[in-house]
Design a protein around this motif. Sequence first.
Motif, mmCIF file in Angstrom:
data_model
loop_
_atom_site.group_PDB
_atom_site.id
_atom_site.type_symbol
_atom_site.label_atom_id
_atom_site.label_comp_id
_atom_site.label_asym_id
_atom_site.label_seq_id
_atom_site.Cartn_x
_atom_site.Cartn_y
_atom_site.Cartn_z
ATOM 1 N N VAL A 1 0.832 -1.200 0.000
ATOM 2 C CA VAL A 1 0.000 0.000 0.000
ATOM 3 C C VAL A 1 0.870 1.255 0.000
ATOM 4 O O VAL A 1 0.518 2.246 -0.638
ATOM 5 C CB VAL A 1 -1.005 -0.015 1.174
ATOM 6 C CG1 VAL A 1 -1.613 1.347 1.416
ATOM 7 C CG2 VAL A 1 -2.111 -1.026 0.891
ATOM 8 N N CYS A 2 2.019 1.213 0.654
ATOM 9 C CA CYS A 2 2.941 2.363 0.609
ATOM 10 C C CYS A 2 3.424 2.592 -0.822
ATOM 11 O O CYS A 2 3.535 3.742 -1.266
ATOM 12 C CB CYS A 2 4.127 2.142 1.552
ATOM 13 S SG CYS A 2 3.697 2.297 3.301
ATOM 14 N N ARG A 3 3.689 1.517 -1.558
ATOM 15 C CA ARG A 3 4.073 1.656 -2.975
ATOM 16 C C ARG A 3 2.917 2.260 -3.784
ATOM 17 O O ARG A 3 3.118 3.167 -4.587
ATOM 18 C CB ARG A 3 4.486 0.305 -3.562
ATOM 19 C CG ARG A 3 5.869 -0.151 -3.154
ATOM 20 C CD ARG A 3 6.329 -1.364 -3.950
ATOM 21 N NE ARG A 3 5.690 -2.597 -3.531
ATOM 22 C CZ ARG A 3 6.077 -3.343 -2.500
ATOM 23 N NH1 ARG A 3 7.090 -2.979 -1.766
ATOM 24 N NH2 ARG A 3 5.441 -4.455 -2.206
ATOM 25 N N ARG A 4 1.717 1.742 -3.560
ATOM 26 C CA ARG A 4 0.552 2.263 -4.292
ATOM 27 C C ARG A 4 0.244 3.702 -3.902
ATOM 28 O O ARG A 4 -0.280 4.467 -4.719
ATOM 29 C CB ARG A 4 -0.673 1.387 -4.028
ATOM 30 C CG ARG A 4 -0.558 0.023 -4.639
ATOM 31 C CD ARG A 4 -1.792 -0.802 -4.385
ATOM 32 N NE ARG A 4 -1.582 -2.177 -4.805
ATOM 33 C CZ ARG A 4 -2.545 -3.062 -4.888
ATOM 34 N NH1 ARG A 4 -3.792 -2.728 -4.591
ATOM 35 N NH2 ARG A 4 -2.279 -4.301 -5.261
ATOM 36 N N ALA A 5 0.549 4.061 -2.662
ATOM 37 C CA ALA A 5 0.309 5.435 -2.221
ATOM 38 C C ALA A 5 1.082 6.417 -3.090
ATOM 39 O O ALA A 5 0.589 7.502 -3.408
ATOM 40 C CB ALA A 5 0.690 5.594 -0.750
ATOM 41 N N LEU B 1 4.374 8.639 11.291
ATOM 42 C CA LEU B 1 4.413 9.270 9.993
ATOM 43 C C LEU B 1 5.411 8.531 9.122
ATOM 44 O O LEU B 1 6.463 8.093 9.597
ATOM 45 C CB LEU B 1 4.849 10.739 10.108
ATOM 46 C CG LEU B 1 4.946 11.534 8.809
ATOM 47 C CD1 LEU B 1 3.570 11.755 8.194
ATOM 48 C CD2 LEU B 1 5.652 12.851 9.046
ATOM 49 N N ARG B 2 5.078 8.399 7.857
ATOM 50 C CA ARG B 2 6.039 7.896 6.869
ATOM 51 C C ARG B 2 5.998 8.824 5.667
ATOM 52 O O ARG B 2 4.958 8.993 5.039
ATOM 53 C CB ARG B 2 5.706 6.477 6.420
ATOM 54 C CG ARG B 2 6.694 6.069 5.326
ATOM 55 C CD ARG B 2 6.717 4.631 5.004
ATOM 56 N NE ARG B 2 7.641 4.447 3.876
ATOM 57 C CZ ARG B 2 7.680 3.377 3.147
ATOM 58 N NH1 ARG B 2 6.893 2.360 3.413
ATOM 59 N NH2 ARG B 2 8.526 3.295 2.144
ATOM 60 N N ARG B 3 7.135 9.418 5.384
ATOM 61 C CA ARG B 3 7.270 10.224 4.176
ATOM 62 C C ARG B 3 7.543 9.269 3.025
ATOM 63 O O ARG B 3 8.294 8.309 3.155
ATOM 64 C CB ARG B 3 8.425 11.206 4.318
ATOM 65 C CG ARG B 3 8.228 12.143 5.485
ATOM 66 C CD ARG B 3 8.135 13.573 5.032
ATOM 67 N NE ARG B 3 7.896 14.433 6.189
ATOM 68 C CZ ARG B 3 6.788 15.099 6.388
ATOM 69 N NH1 ARG B 3 5.810 15.019 5.527
ATOM 70 N NH2 ARG B 3 6.640 15.863 7.448
#
Length: 161
Positions: A106-110, A156-158
Motif C-alpha cells: 500500500v505504501c508503494r501504491r500510495a 508518519l512515513r514520508r
Amino acid sequence: MPELQLLSLDHAPALLVFEEENRAYFAASIPDRGDDYFARFDERLRALLAEQEAGICYFHVLVDPAGAVLGRVNLVDVADGAADLGYRIAERAAGQGLATSAVREVCRRAVDPYGLTALRAAATLDNAASRAVLARTGFTVTGETRLSGRPGLTYLRRLRP
C-alpha cells in the motif's frame, strides 16, 4: 499467496464474513466497530465505495486464492498529498508477515498510482504487533494520542516518488 486488491462490491460477502469472524479478536486491540456497522453493512460498504470513487479514500482487501478476505489495508482522509493508514489482519492469518507485506504494498501504491507523499498512522500502546508493522515499514513515532480512551502513538512515513 494472498493478493492485495482494491475493494469492490464483489468483495462484500467475504468482507462481511471476515469482519464477523474476527470482531472479538480485533476488539481486543483496536476500537470495536459496533453493532450498527454490521446491521448496516451493505449501506456502509456502498458509502465507502463512493468515497473511494471520489478519491477521498482507498480501501484494499487481502484476498487468499479461495476468495476469503484475510485482511484490510486502508488509506483514508486523502488530502494535500497525505492519508491515514489503517489495517487489520484475520486472527487465523496473524503472525505470518501478511500485515507487513500488505502495508509495504500500500505504501508503494500510495506513491503510484495515488500520488501521495506521506502517510499517517496510530496504534495503541498495547498493540505491539501493529507497532512492529509500522516500524518495519518505515513509519516513525511522531507523538502520543488516545484511541477510544486507550493510550497510543502517532506515526508518519514520508514517501518518495
